[in-house]
Design an enzyme around this catalytic site. Structure first.
Site, PDB file in Angstrom:
ATOM      1  N   PHE A  26       0.837  -1.216   0.000  1.00 30.79           N
ATOM      2  CA  PHE A  26       0.000   0.000   0.000  1.00 30.79           C
ATOM      3  C   PHE A  26       0.860   1.249   0.000  1.00 30.79           C
ATOM      4  O   PHE A  26       1.768   1.399   0.826  1.00 30.79           O
ATOM      5  CB  PHE A  26      -0.859   0.054   1.286  1.00 30.79           C
ATOM      6  CG  PHE A  26      -1.830  -1.064   1.448  1.00 30.79           C
ATOM      7  CD1 PHE A  26      -1.394  -2.319   1.890  1.00 30.79           C
ATOM      8  CD2 PHE A  26      -3.187  -0.874   1.186  1.00 30.79           C
ATOM      9  CE1 PHE A  26      -2.299  -3.369   2.057  1.00 30.79           C
ATOM     10  CE2 PHE A  26      -4.097  -1.920   1.348  1.00 30.79           C
ATOM     11  CZ  PHE A  26      -3.656  -3.177   1.785  1.00 30.79           C
ATOM     12  N   ASP A  27       0.547   2.169  -0.889  1.00 32.04           N
ATOM     13  CA  ASP A  27       1.065   3.527  -0.763  1.00 32.04           C
ATOM     14  C   ASP A  27       0.434   4.152   0.486  1.00 32.04           C
ATOM     15  O   ASP A  27      -0.654   3.726   0.920  1.00 32.04           O
ATOM     16  CB  ASP A  27       0.686   4.337  -2.012  1.00 32.04           C
ATOM     17  CG  ASP A  27       0.967   5.804  -1.839  1.00 32.04           C
ATOM     18  OD1 ASP A  27       2.124   6.160  -1.541  1.00 32.04           O
ATOM     19  OD2 ASP A  27       0.017   6.608  -1.966  1.00 32.04           O
ATOM     20  N   ALA A  28       1.084   5.168   1.051  1.00 34.67           N
ATOM     21  CA  ALA A  28       0.570   5.788   2.285  1.00 34.67           C
ATOM     22  C   ALA A  28      -0.184   7.101   2.022  1.00 34.67           C
ATOM     23  O   ALA A  28      -1.403   7.178   2.232  1.00 34.67           O
ATOM     24  CB  ALA A  28       1.718   6.029   3.261  1.00 34.67           C
TER      25      ALA A  28
ATOM     26  N   THR B 137      -3.480   7.486  -0.074  1.00 29.89           N
ATOM     27  CA  THR B 137      -4.078   6.152  -0.213  1.00 29.89           C
ATOM     28  C   THR B 137      -4.625   5.679   1.133  1.00 29.89           C
ATOM     29  O   THR B 137      -5.821   5.385   1.258  1.00 29.89           O
ATOM     30  CB  THR B 137      -3.031   5.163  -0.770  1.00 29.89           C
ATOM     31  OG1 THR B 137      -2.517   5.707  -1.989  1.00 29.89           O
ATOM     32  CG2 THR B 137      -3.634   3.801  -1.009  1.00 29.89           C
TER      33      THR B 137
ATOM     34  N   MET C 189      -1.321  -1.009  -4.311  1.00 29.44           N
ATOM     35  CA  MET C 189      -2.461  -0.091  -4.253  1.00 29.44           C
ATOM     36  C   MET C 189      -2.010   1.331  -4.009  1.00 29.44           C
ATOM     37  O   MET C 189      -1.225   1.593  -3.095  1.00 29.44           O
ATOM     38  CB  MET C 189      -3.411  -0.490  -3.120  1.00 29.44           C
ATOM     39  CG  MET C 189      -4.273  -1.670  -3.486  1.00 29.44           C
ATOM     40  SD  MET C 189      -4.301  -2.914  -2.168  1.00 29.44           S
ATOM     41  CE  MET C 189      -2.605  -3.415  -2.071  1.00 29.44           C
TER      42      MET C 189
END
Lengths: 218, 218
Positions: free
Chosen positions: A8-10, A13, A171
């Site tokens: 996951f991007d932070a 997102t 994501m």
């Protein structure tokens, strides 16, 4: 192919970078939204520019520089202590509503955060949010000083994940990040929170969802 | 140190990229300005992204892609023939009012255009504008497939100019281009046509002028 790592991007997102807007509005009445928008736009532009120019500076510096630009552009001014104050607020961004529930439903899987954020920014934020324990690890692009969307950045995350490239589901809400991840060879789910058109870079995402709960149907 | 080569950026610096706005307004009533602004913003973003991702595509393709994005973002749609039509208009951009007079005053000097524009875009534009004969040469970053602001792009222009790095005065209206040129080691004059703040990249321009006539006082 089975997905063995969910990366996951932070910023944008998991976390709403514009959750600082109210604070900016108090400091700069009627300018909060414009400053917040320009701040993010320039922050991302400065990642790209520093990457292209070969002049890496860590995320905290770039985030401060881009905030100063945004404040200047709005015709206001800021001193060092105000910039530091806002940087501190950036360690307390709100996460999006559905994030916690989605992560809980994926419990037991390899759940990884991979961010351009330097350790002194992303780690405190993960702690503050209470999400930390739901992830197996947090990887910062600062560890190799190569910003996403450079191939070197995704290669580093892949190495840390310890799976095959095609076993990753990546994501992000950022179109440029999804393009970079797709270009590198990850499976990609674009979390299109703002209903934007697909980037015209000939690197379509594999799936598009309105928020993170969509990935439960991957 | 004496300046032996005057190197000019093209789009935004000599030519007004928004001179297509009226045409866009006819095609997309009340959306012309928004599309024009987004077009340019995404075009530049796509230069950066393609450079960072290592996925070079020439300027005409990127310009078409970014136009399609801009049209989509405004909630409109476009077919191939309309995109080609607008690309043709991009070969007929207006130059800024003072450009011709400034160039005439610098007659006899080494006056070079250095652009991200591919040859099939920048050469027809130079011809159409009538400015061509005022320059000694036009260099396209497409010749080495490295977009500004990468150091490789400025190095190529320097090689073609055949002077020393510190003998170049580089002019651009684009903050990112001035940052890249300064980072490479050129003398830089930022033609700040829109009264924007200086980029916060710790690479200040050597001079800032409101339009190109300022360089006559360098």
């Amino acid at each position: 192919m089975t997905i063995r790592a969910y990366i996951f991007d932070a910023y944008g997102t998991l976390f709403d970078v514009h959750s600082v807007m109210e604070e900016l509005e108090i400091l700069f009445p009627e300018k909060g939204e414009a400053i917040s928008q320009t701040w993010r736009r320039k922050q991302v532009e400065y990642f790209f520019l520093r990457q292209v120019m070969g002049r890496y500076k860590p995320f905290d510096q770039v985030t401060k520089d881009s905030l100063l630009y945004a404040i200047n552009e709005s015709g206001q001014s800021a001193d060092e202590s105000m910039l530091d104050h806002m940087l501190e607020r950036y360690r307390q961004l709100k996460h999006y509503d559905e994030v916690e529930e989605v992560l809980k439903q994926l419990e037991g899987k390899e759940l990884i955060v991979f961010s351009n954020g330097s350790e002194n920014m992303i780690h405190p934020l993960m702690e503050f949010s209470g999400l930390n324990s739901l992830f197996t690890k947090t990887i910062s692009a600062d560890e190799i000083k190569q910003y996403k969307p450079s191939p070197a950045a995704y290669a580093y995350a892949l190495e840390k994940a310890g799976v095959k490239r095609e076993e990753v589901l990546f994501m992000s809400s950022n179109g440029w990040d999804i393009s970079g991840a797709k270009s590198f060879g990850f499976n990609t789910a674009w979390i299109n929170r703002n209903g934007l058109p697909t980037e015209e870079l000939h690197l379509e995402p594999d799936a598009v969802y309105e928020d993170l709960s969509g990935i439960l149907h991957w």
